[in-house]
Design an enzyme around this catalytic site. Structure first.
Site, PDB file in Angstrom:
ATOM      1  N   ASP A 152      -1.962 -13.402 -23.178  1.00 48.75           N
ATOM      2  CA  ASP A 152      -2.259 -14.683 -22.870  1.00 48.75           C
ATOM      3  C   ASP A 152      -3.639 -15.078 -23.287  1.00 48.75           C
ATOM      4  O   ASP A 152      -3.862 -15.909 -23.835  1.00 48.75           O
ATOM      5  CB  ASP A 152      -2.201 -15.005 -21.242  1.00 48.75           C
ATOM      6  CG  ASP A 152      -0.814 -14.789 -20.925  1.00 48.75           C
ATOM      7  OD1 ASP A 152       0.223 -14.723 -21.749  1.00 48.75           O
ATOM      8  OD2 ASP A 152      -0.571 -14.863 -19.649  1.00 48.75           O
ATOM      9  N   GLY A 159       0.220 -19.647 -22.664  1.00 51.09           N
ATOM     10  CA  GLY A 159       0.615 -18.363 -22.404  1.00 51.09           C
ATOM     11  C   GLY A 159       2.097 -17.994 -23.324  1.00 51.09           C
ATOM     12  O   GLY A 159       2.511 -16.895 -23.298  1.00 51.09           O
ATOM     13  N   ASP A 169       4.676 -30.048 -42.585  1.00 46.94           N
ATOM     14  CA  ASP A 169       3.999 -30.942 -41.918  1.00 46.94           C
ATOM     15  C   ASP A 169       3.315 -32.036 -42.749  1.00 46.94           C
ATOM     16  O   ASP A 169       2.975 -31.778 -43.905  1.00 46.94           O
ATOM     17  CB  ASP A 169       2.827 -30.240 -41.038  1.00 46.94           C
ATOM     18  CG  ASP A 169       2.061 -31.262 -40.055  1.00 46.94           C
ATOM     19  OD1 ASP A 169       2.728 -31.847 -39.199  1.00 46.94           O
ATOM     20  OD2 ASP A 169       0.770 -31.323 -40.213  1.00 46.94           O
ATOM     21  N   GLU A 205       8.137 -33.841 -43.591  1.00 42.17           N
ATOM     22  CA  GLU A 205       7.689 -34.802 -42.751  1.00 42.17           C
ATOM     23  C   GLU A 205       7.032 -35.974 -43.243  1.00 42.17           C
ATOM     24  O   GLU A 205       6.036 -36.081 -43.625  1.00 42.17           O
ATOM     25  CB  GLU A 205       6.880 -34.390 -41.543  1.00 42.17           C
ATOM     26  CG  GLU A 205       6.582 -35.481 -40.386  1.00 42.17           C
ATOM     27  CD  GLU A 205       5.127 -35.102 -39.608  1.00 42.17           C
ATOM     28  OE1 GLU A 205       5.226 -35.614 -38.525  1.00 42.17           O
ATOM     29  OE2 GLU A 205       4.441 -34.512 -40.073  1.00 42.17           O
TER      30      GLU A 205
END
Length: 627
Positions: free
Chosen positions: A156, A175, A342, A371
């Site tokens: 985490d 996390g 992207d 995109e």
């Protein structure tokens, strides 16, 4: 100049040896890779379509060295240097019959060996080049890795990275990780999803707001808070055994401001606008405008999104080749079924053509979706391979995200039913399909990670929500569903992306609501989850939906009807937006109904006679498998 700087490097080595008291041979041995800070890609494969490989080497004054390789089938074709003496680009030629193996790349200054790196050429997996990409047979599950499930609490927070876990912070790291996805493959498979697209999983060592992944700081390393490169490959392998592919989110346009390049740029022109923040205009229309001035084009392409996202200059051939090879490396390494790119159009146009061509020549059956966030189908379609376009631009991009359908889906379901509004917007969207090279290879979606969730966009109206998702899962194209949509996740009263990308219920130990096990879900959530499971798994069996063509009828009286069909099967879909139940006369649809006398209502699991009229519930979607 090169000789003078080479002498400086030679002198530096002599000083090092004098201070440490080591002999020449021993110093060279113990300093094997100490001088090399980065060497990318760290390994490659034999048997690739493209016979050349460019290796980036970074380290103090390594650009002044002379590389040498001795291995059968490998030759140093050329060496390229930049205005930064810390970089060296080695162009290798790999013969067709070269065998997999290891060899040393040796770096010399004058005639002295300074350091070396053991390189590996690996064997490719069987039929790697022939892999099948995602397509209309699939349903894509879009996951925000940090927000889906925390499978390994030990990663985490990583003390060496700038941002630590803070689940109480909307825009912080919560996390979630790759292990969380691995641990819940049962759920994903059981629901009926066949592809997983994760938001970027590469290292994002940014001080704040790093969870989303779109500020890459290392193109070759999975963020350790998500896992490791090996775990990513394992996820792909184990998902493939369940018939699930992995789609990687690729960012070609920009990096994070904490990328190691920014501390020592490979060249002065590596970053647009001299490495200084200058915002993009976002005026993608300039690329197509016959009246545009060049400054509007460069203002779009070369501008940065935000100060923390330096904009890459893909006109630099060394950078362009780096990005091309990186994409191929990940496809081969992680056995990917596709890429999602992207902010596609923000990169240099010529580079995009080269990038897609190289990737698709290496993997002819792969799928890549770009995109282009525009609701104008003329602009979106420009980028798809095979589309008629206003210029001689060559695109090799197989698919694009269908933003026009998404926008008009909302207008269709929330607008009044008039002669020019309401369901007519869906009809009009499909009438523009002549613009696309292949409208059946578009990715269709009701929402994604960058906009309000579809349930919120539809004002949390469950009837409209069911109609929206039925449409997305049965219209032409490749459906994409954002994680949590199947349990009515929403973002009421805010458009904060951290809220839109909220934690999936049950993904964290101690969650009171668990969508994986259905514990604690409301009646509505249970109903919608069941609806998704039913529809997605039926969809797998329907050739009409996964392979068929589409015919539709102009909406009338608040009802929109379309058919998906193959020679073996016909499916009739009816969207009724009226707030009262009604009977729909079938005479108008005789051309598509043919000799069918009966239909199976997929959602209600009933049989329906197709004689004269069909009863429709108010505000409903009906799917009839005809017989």
């Amino acid at each position: 100049m090169i000789k003078r700087l080479s002498f400086a490097l030679f002198y530096t080595l002599m000083v090092f040896e004098f201070l440490t008291g080591q002999s020449d041979a021993h110093a060279a041995e113990t300093k094997k890779t100490d001088l090399i800070e980065h060497l990318e890609p760290a390994f490659w494969w034999v048997g690739m379509h493209h016979p050349e490989l460019q290796i980036l080497v970074h380290g103090d004054n390594l650009g002044l060295t002379r590389p040498q390789i001795q291995y059968p089938g490998i030759s140093v074709k050329s060496v390229e240097r930049t205005d930064n003496p810390n970089y060296l680009f080695i162009n290798l030629s790999i013969a067709k019959n070269t065998e997999a193996g290891r060899f040393d790349i040796q770096f010399f200054a004058e005639n002295r060996l300074l350091t070396s790196f053991q390189y590996q050429l690996k064997s490719r997996k069987a039929n790697s080049a022939k892999r099948e990409g995602f397509g209309s047979k699939d349903v894509i599950y879009l996951i925000t890795p940090d927000r889906f499930a925390n499978g390994d609490p030990n990663n985490d927070s990583i003390t060496t990275l700038k941002e630590q876990q803070n689940r109480n912070k909307v825009g912080g790291r919560h996390g979630g990780d790759l292990q969380g996805i691995l641990a819940n493959l049962d759920y994903i498979e059981d629901m009926g999803f066949t592809q997983i697209w994760t938001m970027p999983i590469m290292l994002n060592d940014m001080p704040n707001y790093s969870y989303h992944g779109y500020s890459t700081t290392d193109y070759y390393q999975v963020d350790p808070r998500f896992g490791s490169n090996a775990l990513y490959a394992e996820l792909s392998q184990r998902a493939a055994k369940r018939g699930i592919g992995i789609i990687q989110d690729v960012i070609l346009n920009h990096i994070g401001s904490e990328h190691w390049w920014m501390n020592d740029k490979p060249s002065q022109d590596w970053i647009n606008n001299d490495g200084k923040f200058s915002p993009t205009s976002h005026r993608r229309e300039a690329l197509h405008d016959p009246h545009a001035v060049e400054s509007d084009v460069t203002g779009f392409n070369d501008g940065w999104f935000v100060p923390t996202m330096p904009d890459l200059n893909q006109k630099n051939p060394l950078l362009a080749n780096y990005l091309i090879q990186n994409s191929i490396w990940w496809i081969e390494y992680a056995n990917l079924s596709g890429l999602r790119v992207d902010t596609y159009s923000y990169s240099d146009m010529a580079f995009l053509s080269d990038w897609t061509k190289r990737v698709m020549l290496e993997y002819p059956n792969l799928n890549i979706v770009g995109e282009e966030w525009s609701v104008n189908p003329a602009i979106v379609s420009f980028w798809q391979q095979g589309s008629e376009r206003h210029s001689d631009y060559q695109s090799w991009l197989p698919s694009v995200m269908d933003f026009p359908t998404q926008a008009n889906l909302i207008k269709a379901l929330t607008g009044l039913e008039t002669w020019s509004t309401g369901l007519l917007k869906l009809y009009e969207t499909l009438t523009n399909d002549f613009l696309y090279g292949d409208p059946y290879n578009l990715v269709v979606f009701a929402d994604n990670h960058d906009m309000s969730r579809i349930y919120s966009q539809l004002n949390e109206n469950e009837a409209l929500f069911k109609m929206a998702m039925t449409y997305i899962l049965t219209t032409r194209g490749i459906p994409q569903v954002f994680y949590g949509t199947e349990v009515l996740m929403a973002n009421r009263g805010t458009d904060d992306h951290g809220v839109i990308r909220s934690d999936f219920p049950g993904g964290w130990q101690g969650d009171k609501v668990n969508a994986f096990t259905r514990v604690g879900l409301t009646k509505s959530q249970l109903e919608i989850q069941t609806l998704f499971k039913t529809l997605l798994n039926w969809r797998k069996t329907s050739s009409a939906i996964t392979e068929g063509k589409l015919k539709h009828y102009a909406p009338q009286n608040g009802v929109y009807v379309y058919f998906r069909y193959t020679q073996k099967q016909t499916v009739m879909v009816i969207l009724n937006k009226n707030d009262k139940s009604m009977e729909l006369s079938l005479g108008r649809f005789s051309e598509m109904l043919g000799n069918a006398k009966q239909g199976t209502d997929i959602l209600r699991k009933t049989e329906v006679a197709l004689t004269d009229k069909v009863k429709l519930e108010s505000m409903s979607a009906t799917i009839l498998e005809l017989r």
